[in-house]
Design an enzyme around this catalytic site. Structure first.
Site, PDB file in Angstrom:
ATOM      1  N   CYS A   2      21.197  -4.472 -16.410  1.00 41.13           N
ATOM      2  CA  CYS A   2      21.138  -3.518 -15.313  1.00 41.13           C
ATOM      3  C   CYS A   2      22.366  -2.618 -15.374  1.00 41.13           C
ATOM      4  O   CYS A   2      23.478  -3.081 -15.607  1.00 41.13           O
ATOM      5  CB  CYS A   2      21.078  -4.145 -13.928  1.00 41.13           C
ATOM      6  SG  CYS A   2      19.634  -5.153 -13.646  1.00 41.13           S
ATOM      7  N   ARG A  27      21.452  -0.916 -20.986  1.00 42.68           N
ATOM      8  CA  ARG A  27      21.634  -2.162 -20.246  1.00 42.68           C
ATOM      9  C   ARG A  27      20.327  -2.671 -19.622  1.00 42.68           C
ATOM     10  O   ARG A  27      20.282  -3.766 -19.066  1.00 42.68           O
ATOM     11  CB  ARG A  27      22.666  -1.964 -19.132  1.00 42.68           C
ATOM     12  CG  ARG A  27      24.024  -1.555 -19.643  1.00 42.68           C
ATOM     13  CD  ARG A  27      24.971  -1.344 -18.493  1.00 42.68           C
ATOM     14  NE  ARG A  27      25.258  -2.595 -17.825  1.00 42.68           N
ATOM     15  CZ  ARG A  27      26.241  -3.415 -18.145  1.00 42.68           C
ATOM     16  NH1 ARG A  27      27.052  -3.107 -19.138  1.00 42.68           N
ATOM     17  NH2 ARG A  27      26.437  -4.529 -17.492  1.00 42.68           N
ATOM     18  N   TRP A  73      17.030  -4.247 -15.601  1.00 46.12           N
ATOM     19  CA  TRP A  73      16.465  -5.255 -16.505  1.00 46.12           C
ATOM     20  C   TRP A  73      15.979  -6.366 -15.591  1.00 46.12           C
ATOM     21  O   TRP A  73      16.782  -7.022 -14.932  1.00 46.12           O
ATOM     22  CB  TRP A  73      17.533  -5.752 -17.480  1.00 46.12           C
ATOM     23  CG  TRP A  73      16.983  -6.679 -18.517  1.00 46.12           C
ATOM     24  CD1 TRP A  73      16.372  -6.323 -19.689  1.00 46.12           C
ATOM     25  CD2 TRP A  73      17.000  -8.116 -18.491  1.00 46.12           C
ATOM     26  NE1 TRP A  73      15.998  -7.449 -20.372  1.00 46.12           N
ATOM     27  CE2 TRP A  73      16.366  -8.565 -19.662  1.00 46.12           C
ATOM     28  CE3 TRP A  73      17.468  -9.062 -17.593  1.00 46.12           C
ATOM     29  CZ2 TRP A  73      16.204  -9.912 -19.974  1.00 46.12           C
ATOM     30  CZ3 TRP A  73      17.302 -10.412 -17.887  1.00 46.12           C
ATOM     31  CH2 TRP A  73      16.681 -10.821 -19.063  1.00 46.12           C
ATOM     32  N   ASN A  99      23.495  -5.623  -9.940  1.00 43.09           N
ATOM     33  CA  ASN A  99      23.332  -6.184 -11.274  1.00 43.09           C
ATOM     34  C   ASN A  99      23.710  -7.649 -11.175  1.00 43.09           C
ATOM     35  O   ASN A  99      24.776  -7.968 -10.655  1.00 43.09           O
ATOM     36  CB  ASN A  99      24.270  -5.448 -12.248  1.00 43.09           C
ATOM     37  CG  ASN A  99      24.359  -6.126 -13.602  1.00 43.09           C
ATOM     38  OD1 ASN A  99      23.442  -6.823 -14.001  1.00 43.09           O
ATOM     39  ND2 ASN A  99      25.468  -5.911 -14.290  1.00 43.09           N
ATOM     40  N   GLY A 100      22.827  -8.557 -11.642  1.00 43.73           N
ATOM     41  CA  GLY A 100      23.146  -9.983 -11.585  1.00 43.73           C
ATOM     42  C   GLY A 100      22.057 -10.748 -10.866  1.00 43.73           C
ATOM     43  O   GLY A 100      20.934 -10.254 -10.702  1.00 43.73           O
ATOM     44  N   GLU A 485      20.834 -12.940 -39.603  1.00 42.93           N
ATOM     45  CA  GLU A 485      21.043 -11.659 -38.931  1.00 42.93           C
ATOM     46  C   GLU A 485      19.936 -10.663 -39.320  1.00 42.93           C
ATOM     47  O   GLU A 485      19.417  -9.938 -38.473  1.00 42.93           O
ATOM     48  CB  GLU A 485      22.444 -11.125 -39.295  1.00 42.93           C
ATOM     49  CG  GLU A 485      22.797  -9.754 -38.773  1.00 42.93           C
ATOM     50  CD  GLU A 485      22.765  -9.610 -37.247  1.00 42.93           C
ATOM     51  OE1 GLU A 485      22.596 -10.606 -36.545  1.00 42.93           O
ATOM     52  OE2 GLU A 485      22.874  -8.466 -36.782  1.00 42.93           O
ATOM     53  N   LYS A 489      17.387  -8.935 -36.665  1.00 41.29           N
ATOM     54  CA  LYS A 489      17.249  -7.473 -36.534  1.00 41.29           C
ATOM     55  C   LYS A 489      15.779  -7.079 -36.624  1.00 41.29           C
ATOM     56  O   LYS A 489      15.308  -6.259 -35.856  1.00 41.29           O
ATOM     57  CB  LYS A 489      18.023  -6.735 -37.648  1.00 41.29           C
ATOM     58  CG  LYS A 489      19.518  -6.763 -37.549  1.00 41.29           C
ATOM     59  CD  LYS A 489      20.106  -5.807 -36.535  1.00 41.29           C
ATOM     60  CE  LYS A 489      20.343  -6.492 -35.230  1.00 41.29           C
ATOM     61  NZ  LYS A 489      21.574  -7.171 -35.015  1.00 41.29           N
ATOM     62  N   GLU A 492      13.806  -8.198 -33.430  1.00 43.10           N
ATOM     63  CA  GLU A 492      14.078  -7.564 -32.137  1.00 43.10           C
ATOM     64  C   GLU A 492      13.652  -6.110 -32.074  1.00 43.10           C
ATOM     65  O   GLU A 492      13.294  -5.641 -31.008  1.00 43.10           O
ATOM     66  CB  GLU A 492      15.535  -7.746 -31.710  1.00 43.10           C
ATOM     67  CG  GLU A 492      16.550  -7.064 -32.560  1.00 43.10           C
ATOM     68  CD  GLU A 492      17.979  -7.350 -32.108  1.00 43.10           C
ATOM     69  OE1 GLU A 492      18.212  -7.603 -30.937  1.00 43.10           O
ATOM     70  OE2 GLU A 492      18.872  -7.287 -32.974  1.00 43.10           O
ATOM     71  N   HIS A 508      12.003 -27.322 -48.107  1.00 48.06           N
ATOM     72  CA  HIS A 508      11.831 -28.430 -47.158  1.00 48.06           C
ATOM     73  C   HIS A 508      10.917 -28.034 -45.997  1.00 48.06           C
ATOM     74  O   HIS A 508      10.981 -28.641 -44.940  1.00 48.06           O
ATOM     75  CB  HIS A 508      13.203 -28.887 -46.648  1.00 48.06           C
ATOM     76  CG  HIS A 508      14.096 -29.352 -47.749  1.00 48.06           C
ATOM     77  ND1 HIS A 508      13.947 -30.588 -48.345  1.00 48.06           N
ATOM     78  CD2 HIS A 508      15.104 -28.741 -48.402  1.00 48.06           C
ATOM     79  CE1 HIS A 508      14.854 -30.712 -49.310  1.00 48.06           C
ATOM     80  NE2 HIS A 508      15.564 -29.596 -49.362  1.00 48.06           N
ATOM     81  N   LYS A 607      21.290  -4.757 -23.517  1.00 50.95           N
ATOM     82  CA  LYS A 607      22.466  -4.848 -24.375  1.00 50.95           C
ATOM     83  C   LYS A 607      23.465  -5.888 -23.894  1.00 50.95           C
ATOM     84  O   LYS A 607      24.089  -6.571 -24.676  1.00 50.95           O
ATOM     85  CB  LYS A 607      23.129  -3.462 -24.397  1.00 50.95           C
ATOM     86  CG  LYS A 607      24.310  -3.351 -25.323  1.00 50.95           C
ATOM     87  CD  LYS A 607      23.866  -3.091 -26.724  1.00 50.95           C
ATOM     88  CE  LYS A 607      25.010  -3.101 -27.699  1.00 50.95           C
ATOM     89  NZ  LYS A 607      24.559  -3.488 -29.028  1.00 50.95           N
TER      90      LYS A 607
HETATM   91  C1  F6R Z   1      21.261  -8.592 -31.347  1.00 54.55           C
HETATM   92  C2  F6R Z   1      22.182  -8.518 -30.234  1.00 54.55           C
HETATM   93  C3  F6R Z   1      22.346  -9.724 -29.380  1.00 54.55           C
HETATM   94  C4  F6R Z   1      23.823  -9.899 -28.981  1.00 54.55           C
HETATM   95  C5  F6R Z   1      23.963 -11.053 -27.988  1.00 54.55           C
HETATM   96  C6  F6R Z   1      25.417 -11.308 -27.640  1.00 54.55           C
HETATM   97  O1  F6R Z   1      21.223  -7.394 -32.053  1.00 54.55           O
HETATM   98  O2  F6R Z   1      22.795  -7.515 -29.991  1.00 54.55           O
HETATM   99  O3  F6R Z   1      21.863 -10.853 -29.998  1.00 54.55           O
HETATM  100  O4  F6R Z   1      24.567 -10.136 -30.133  1.00 54.55           O
HETATM  101  O5  F6R Z   1      23.253 -10.763 -26.821  1.00 54.55           O
HETATM  102  O6  F6R Z   1      25.998 -10.191 -27.046  1.00 54.55           O
HETATM  103  P1  F6R Z   1      27.564  -9.990 -27.002  1.00 54.55           P
HETATM  104  O7  F6R Z   1      28.036  -9.847 -28.402  1.00 54.55           O
HETATM  105  O8  F6R Z   1      27.771  -8.763 -26.186  1.00 54.55           O
HETATM  106  O9  F6R Z   1      28.127 -11.225 -26.358  1.00 54.55           O
END
Ligand code: F6R
Length: 612
Positions: A2, A27, A73, A99-100, A485, A489, A492, A508, A607
């Site tokens: 948010c 956000r 969000w 937010n929260g 990773e 990517k 998501e 396995h 984010k």
């Molecule tokens: C994936 C991504 C998330 C963040 C995770 C942690 O691309 O961005 O998996 O890495 O939400 O966020 P931070 O690093 O802000 O604690």
């Protein structure tokens, strides 16, 4: 999650709010809304993106030099117009953005219902604004006092901003475990979840602390109080953020821009910390506690998502070079499993946003057990940066694409520096090896730049695999976390199911999935395990899997076996993740674009994950 923005001053608030919401949209983008005060209180809110809100408002009355805006969000209640913020109180005198999560909203709601309150939405936020109004009415209180009293009754995390129609020269904000930044302009104030909506107008900011309430008043200026009603002196910081850093600059998506920024952001991360000519590395943040860190029994890394993957690479780096045992924990699991933590442990938190709720809670637990805490964050002034005993910023600049790219390479660069500094201090690597690694780390920005020239080749490969429904990513050693990773990517942003595995583990279980429809992306850039990776690729080929191999330039062996090859420059093994992740990022980016996905704002994500 948010985004919150507010303005009080002499200008029209609406354009400031809309611009701010667009900056904060990373956000959350389930719905957006604004409230403007100009004699009357006008509230507009709409399911969808900020642009949907703008279309909806069209030429309605948006006058007012005091206003708040929110991009959501969803937590409590589906994303629709009714659950969108801002929320009005029962008499429509107060309006709030939040937010929260208010964890005890259910009993409060029941109690308010017995007092005759009726609710329109399913949100916890509407309950809070009703509670504030009840306090205000019952005690005939100023809005800031009613906010303080109401917050003393709630459990949970919040950043809120409240406007009182009957007190039109002020807005009141409060935070607990959710960020809020106040911007101080000339006869005007801004408030936002981060500095991005503010920097265009002023670089003077105050980061609110937990349990603080800020009163932004036209008549009395800025007043900060704590929950005990004591006045606090706000500490004014100067933010150093350039507008270009938060705009797309000719790229179609922030993610693509951020991928291309990496030669520079890695360089920025190393500035003043590594001198390849003189042959040294140092980390200012480490200095004060260097002895304690170098003599730690254990380094425990807590993080989530991509930052957790950076933590896994740190495990390889620190154990390999500095010989200190490392454990890498999902912050959300660590905090709930009664972990063993001692005063001789160092707990390292990795977080781009510095606000991730689980990582913050894990740190609080570590502090309670007396461990030294160290934060590796990108966002300056963020909660994790502030609660840790020491730390280092990665200096990647604002990362706006929801999928993390440049923050990941910034984290890995910082962790490489940290491993080198500790290894040198502990004498666990020879001087010549130290020098060799320093020289090579200094070359990484240039090599990342060279790696980016694979973009067109990756686009061709993407064209051939874009319709896959599943994908497998394999890597060994330092590149196993890169496989994880790469898979994250792809999942998501293009919504293709993908899994990352250590290459040798494939037999396995996951090998059962392999057939001619399954792209298998193999990172084959580790020299030490090259033959073993070749064998793993042969195993995939024997089952008709389609292999895309990421190889060092000139790797002719893999060219003969794999279906598609992407070449990148070679480097010393500990730094291979910094190069091999580039084609992973580009592959997910191109596939997502080809599948017409919203690259920067993938569905269901946000984010900054400030709820548990
Ligand atoms: C994936 C991504 C998330 C963040 C995770 C942690 O691309 O961005 O998996 O890495 O939400 O966020 P931070 O690093 O802000 O604690």
């Amino acid at each position: 999650m948010c985004g919150i923005v507010g303005y009080i001053g002499g200008k029209d608030a609406y354009p400031i709010l809309i611009k701010g919401l667009k900056r904060l949209e990373y956000r959350g983008y389930d719905s957006a809304g604004v409230a403007l005060l100009n004699g009357s209180l006008n509230v507009y809110k709409k399911k969808g993106k900020v642009n949907d809100l703008v279309d909806f408002i069209d030429d309605s009355n948006v006058k007012g030099s005091l206003g708040i805006g929110h991009t959501r969000w969803a937590t409590h209640g589906v994303p629709d117009d009714i659950n969108a913020h801002p929320h009005l109180s029962g008499s429509e005198r107060l309006v709030i953005i939040h937010n929260g999560i208010i964890e005890n909203y259910a009993p409060i709601k029941l109690w308010l219902q017995t007092q005759g309150h009726e609710f329109k939405s399913e949100t916890d936020t509407e309950v809070l604004v009703h509670l504030i109004e009840k306090m205000q009415k019952d005690g005939d209180l100023l809005i800031e006092e009613a906010v303080r009293l109401a917050l003393s009754k709630v459990v949970g995390a919040y950043a809120i901003v409240v406007i009182d129609r009957m007190d039109p020269d002020k807005m009141v904000a409060a935070r607990k475990s959710s960020p809020l930044v106040v911007g101080i302009g000339e006869d005007e104030f801004f408030i936002a979840s981060d500095a991005t909506p503010i920097v265009e107008y002023t670089n003077q900011v105050v980061y609110l602390d937990d349990n603080e309430i800020a009163v932004l008043s036209r008549k009395e200026g800025l007043k900060v109080l704590n929950m005990e009603n004591e006045i606090k002196t706000p500490l004014v910081h100067e933010v150093d953020m350039k507008i270009e850093a938060i705009e797309k600059g000719g790229y179609d998506y922030f993610m693509h821009k951020e991928i291309y920024e990496q030669p520079k952001t890695i360089d920025d991360c190393m500035r003043g910390r590594l001198n390849a000519q003189e042959g040294w590395a140092r980390l200012g943040g480490l200095e004060q506690y260097k002895k304690r860190i170098c003599n730690a029994d254990r380094i425990i890394i807590v993080a989530c998502g991509t930052s957790w993957h950076a933590g896994l690479i740190a495990e390889y780096l620190i154990e390999d070079l500095a010989r200190i045992p490392v454990e890498v924990e999902y912050a959300s699991e660590f905090r709930y499993r009664n972990p063993i933590i001692s005063e001789r442990d160092v707990v390292l938190a990795i977080s781009q946003s510095g606000e991730t709720a689980d990582t913050l809670a894990a740190l609080e637990l570590a502090k309670k057990h007396g461990a030294l805490t160290y934060g590796i964050c990108n966002v300056v002034g963020s909660s994790i940066a502030r609660i840790t005993d020491a730390g280092s910023y990665i200096h990647a600049g604002p990362e706006i694409g929801v999928a993390s790219t440049k923050a990941f390479t910034g984290q890995v660069t910082l962790l490489s520096l940290m491993a080198l500094v500790i290894a040198h201090e502990r004498g666990t690597i020879s001087t010549s090896r130290y020098q060799e690694l320093i020289t090579e780390l200094g070359q990484i920005p240039r090599k990342v730049e060279e790696a980016l020239t694979c973009d067109e080749r990756v686009r061709e490969v993407s064209e051939r695999v874009k319709n896959a429904t599943n994908a497998l990513y394999l890597g060994r050693g330092y590149n196993f976390p890169v496989a994880l990773e790469g898979a994250l990517k792809l999942k998501e942003i293009s919504y293709i199911h993908a899994e990352g595995y250590p290459a040798a583990e494939m037999k396995h279980g996951p090998i059962a999935l392999i057939d001619e429809n399954m792209p298998v992306i193999v990172i084959a850039t580790n020299q030490s395990a090259h033959e073993k990776i070749v064998s793993n690729v042969q195993e995939v080929k024997a089952r008709k899997g389609r292999v895309i191999a990421i190889v060092n330039k000139g790797d002719n062996i893999m060219k003969d076996i794999a279906d598609m090859v992407i070449e990148i420059p070679s480097t010393l093994e500990p730094f291979t993740p910094l190069i091999s992740v580039i084609p992973m990022q580009l592959l997910s980016y191109h596939i997502a674009v080809m599948r017409e996905c919203n690259v920067d704002q993938p569905r269901n994500l946000a984010k900054s994950v400030t709820v548990e």
